[in-house]
Design a protein around this motif. Structure first.
Motif, mmCIF file in Angstrom:
data_model
loop_
_atom_site.group_PDB
_atom_site.id
_atom_site.type_symbol
_atom_site.label_atom_id
_atom_site.label_comp_id
_atom_site.label_asym_id
_atom_site.label_seq_id
_atom_site.Cartn_x
_atom_site.Cartn_y
_atom_site.Cartn_z
ATOM 1 N N PHE A 1 1.211 -1.251 0.128
ATOM 2 C CA PHE A 1 -0.038 -0.224 -0.059
ATOM 3 C C PHE A 1 1.069 1.478 -0.253
ATOM 4 N N LEU A 2 0.661 2.310 -0.928
ATOM 5 C CA LEU A 2 1.479 3.547 -0.849
ATOM 6 C C LEU A 2 0.411 4.108 -1.151
ATOM 7 N N GLU A 3 1.063 5.892 -0.569
ATOM 8 C CA GLU A 3 0.451 7.108 -0.317
ATOM 9 C C GLU A 3 2.025 8.596 -0.640
ATOM 10 N N ASP A 4 0.368 9.238 -0.524
ATOM 11 C CA ASP A 4 1.963 10.924 -0.486
ATOM 12 C C ASP A 4 1.066 11.681 -0.588
ATOM 13 N N ILE A 5 2.358 12.818 -0.903
ATOM 14 C CA ILE A 5 1.765 14.329 -0.813
ATOM 15 C C ILE A 5 2.702 15.321 -1.125
ATOM 16 N N ASN A 6 2.120 16.186 -1.987
ATOM 17 C CA ASN A 6 2.863 17.398 -2.286
ATOM 18 C C ASN A 6 4.552 17.091 -2.719
ATOM 19 N N GLU A 7 4.041 15.813 -3.878
ATOM 20 C CA GLU A 7 4.868 15.663 -4.411
ATOM 21 C C GLU A 7 4.808 15.663 -5.909
ATOM 22 N N TYR A 8 5.587 16.259 -6.840
ATOM 23 C CA TYR A 8 5.776 16.416 -8.548
ATOM 24 C C TYR A 8 4.885 14.606 -9.086
ATOM 25 N N ILE A 9 4.418 14.420 -9.921
ATOM 26 C CA ILE A 9 3.835 13.586 -10.624
ATOM 27 C C ILE A 9 5.139 13.522 -11.135
ATOM 28 N N TYR A 10 6.157 13.789 -11.582
ATOM 29 C CA TYR A 10 7.894 13.144 -12.295
ATOM 30 C C TYR A 10 8.276 12.492 -11.397
ATOM 31 N N ARG A 11 8.520 12.648 -9.528
ATOM 32 C CA ARG A 11 8.917 12.569 -8.792
ATOM 33 C C ARG A 11 8.511 11.055 -8.498
ATOM 34 N N VAL A 12 6.835 10.967 -8.564
ATOM 35 C CA VAL A 12 5.731 9.625 -7.828
ATOM 36 C C VAL A 12 6.622 8.611 -8.811
ATOM 37 N N ASP A 13 6.860 9.152 -10.714
ATOM 38 C CA ASP A 13 7.350 8.218 -11.501
ATOM 39 C C ASP A 13 8.709 7.749 -11.343
ATOM 40 N N ARG A 14 9.529 8.406 -10.859
ATOM 41 C CA ARG A 14 11.005 8.231 -10.124
ATOM 42 C C ARG A 14 10.871 7.019 -9.140
ATOM 43 N N MET A 15 10.138 7.337 -8.103
ATOM 44 C CA MET A 15 10.348 7.009 -7.302
ATOM 45 C C MET A 15 9.395 5.347 -7.230
ATOM 46 N N LEU A 16 7.718 5.455 -8.350
ATOM 47 C CA LEU A 16 7.670 3.650 -8.567
ATOM 48 C C LEU A 16 8.756 2.925 -9.774
#
Length: 341
Positions: free
Chosen positions: A239-254
């Protein structure tokens, strides 16, 4: 032949990901909390700069029926942190060693949890298992404690959260009544609308799967990659959640989760709330829908999005390490065992 096998085992132990291959003998469960129990209140992440937030958090825990013991350094400050790494770890260790304390909860999130992981007394936690909970930056401690000890920990409200009826009920069901509830978003909350517009779930890929729960805040989780505290992902429900991250950063973390091999090991994925995660000014980007589809659909496991997990007022308490069943079509998590005894 026996010698070769020992050599192979020794080589495997030296691999960076070897820690996640060694599974404990079943989860360790803490005694359930009861009214009148004492909760140790610590500040393992950000400092609390004003008196009122601490006072409000103490009053909330008391309203839940608990006595509260403040950590020695709960009011400390080291830059933005709630004390030095040694001070914050000392408060955590002291609460687990104190026979008069039945559970430990964080005051607030923020950052800094990964800094103190090597200073935690995991042997003490194994000897005296207790409730431990928090979310956001507490993803580091919640996962590290489970990884190192086998103790089921809780992605739960912090003491300074808004303790509304929804959050209180889910917390009590898991932590105080030792129930195994169905974690399902509220249904038919229409208000003045013809259809439900809040707390909807979306099926990315249907189906059911079972496995132990692991995860939390995506940013903090990926910051632990490669360490001895990195969770086990084999057969897990992530399970995953996040806040205040640009989408490109979400992409990078995945991408980090995929490069480590973690994504390819999971049995299912629950996406919580990605609050205020947007393209940002001046960025051309994929949408969150596109990012999630590209990383998660190829896994061919059940995936749904929109669970009430994350930086929101009403939130589930999720037991890290407990066995659960994901239903991607229904958008639910059914816990399959009590998380406390």
């Amino acid at each position: 032949m026996q010698l070769d096998r020992r050599h192979l085992l020794a080589a495997a132990a030296a691999l960076p990901w070897a820690a996640q291959a060694a599974s404990p003998v079943g989860p360790l469960r803490a005694p359930r909390l009861k009214e009148g129990d004492t909760l140790g209140l610590i500040s393992p992440a950000n400092a609390t700069f004003e008196r009122e937030p601490l006072d409000t958090a103490v009053e909330a825990l008391q309203a839940l029926g608990f006595r509260v013991k403040l950590g020695q350094h709960v009011r400390a400050r080291h830059g933005h942190l709630g004390g030095t790494d040694a001070q914050r770890a000392a408060d955590l260790n002291a609460m687990f060693a104190d026979p008069g304390v039945q559970g430990v909860i964080a005051l607030t999130g923020g950052s800094g949890g990964t800094r103190m992981l090597p200073l935690v007394d995991y042997a003490q936690i194994r000897r005296t298992p207790k409730f431990f909970g928090g979310f956001s930056d507490l993803t580091a401690l919640v996962n590290a404690i489970h990884q190192q000890t086998g103790l089921i920990t809780f992605h739960s409200p912090v003491a300074g959260s808004e303790w509304n009826a929804f959050s209180v009920e889910h917390f009590k069901a898991l932590v105080m009544r030792a129930e195994s509830p169905l974690l399902r978003n509220p249904q038919r909350e229409l208000g003045d609308n013809l259809v439900q517009t809040q707390w909807r779930t979306q099926t990315l890929r249907g189906g059911k799967a079972r496995g132990p729960l692991t995860g939390g805040n995506l940013t903090v989780l990926t910051a632990m990659a490669g360490s001895a505290y990195w969770p086990r992902f084999q057969g897990a429900i992530l399970f995953l959640e996040d806040i205040n991250e640009y989408i490109y950063r979400v992409d990078r973390m995945l991408s980090t989760l995929r490069l480590t091999g973690a994504l390819n090991q999971v049995a299912g994925v629950v996406l919580g709330q990605f609050t205020n995660c947007n393209p940002g000014e001046g960025y051309g980007t994929l949408t969150l829908d596109e990012v999630f589809d590209e990383y998660l659909l190829p896994l061919k496991v059940p995936v749904y999005r929109g669970a009430m997990i994350g930086h929101i007022k009403r939130k589930f308490t999720v037991p890290v390490g407990a066995l659960a069943e994901i239903d991607g079509d229904a958008g639910t998590l059914q816990l399959l065992q009590p998380s406390v005894v």
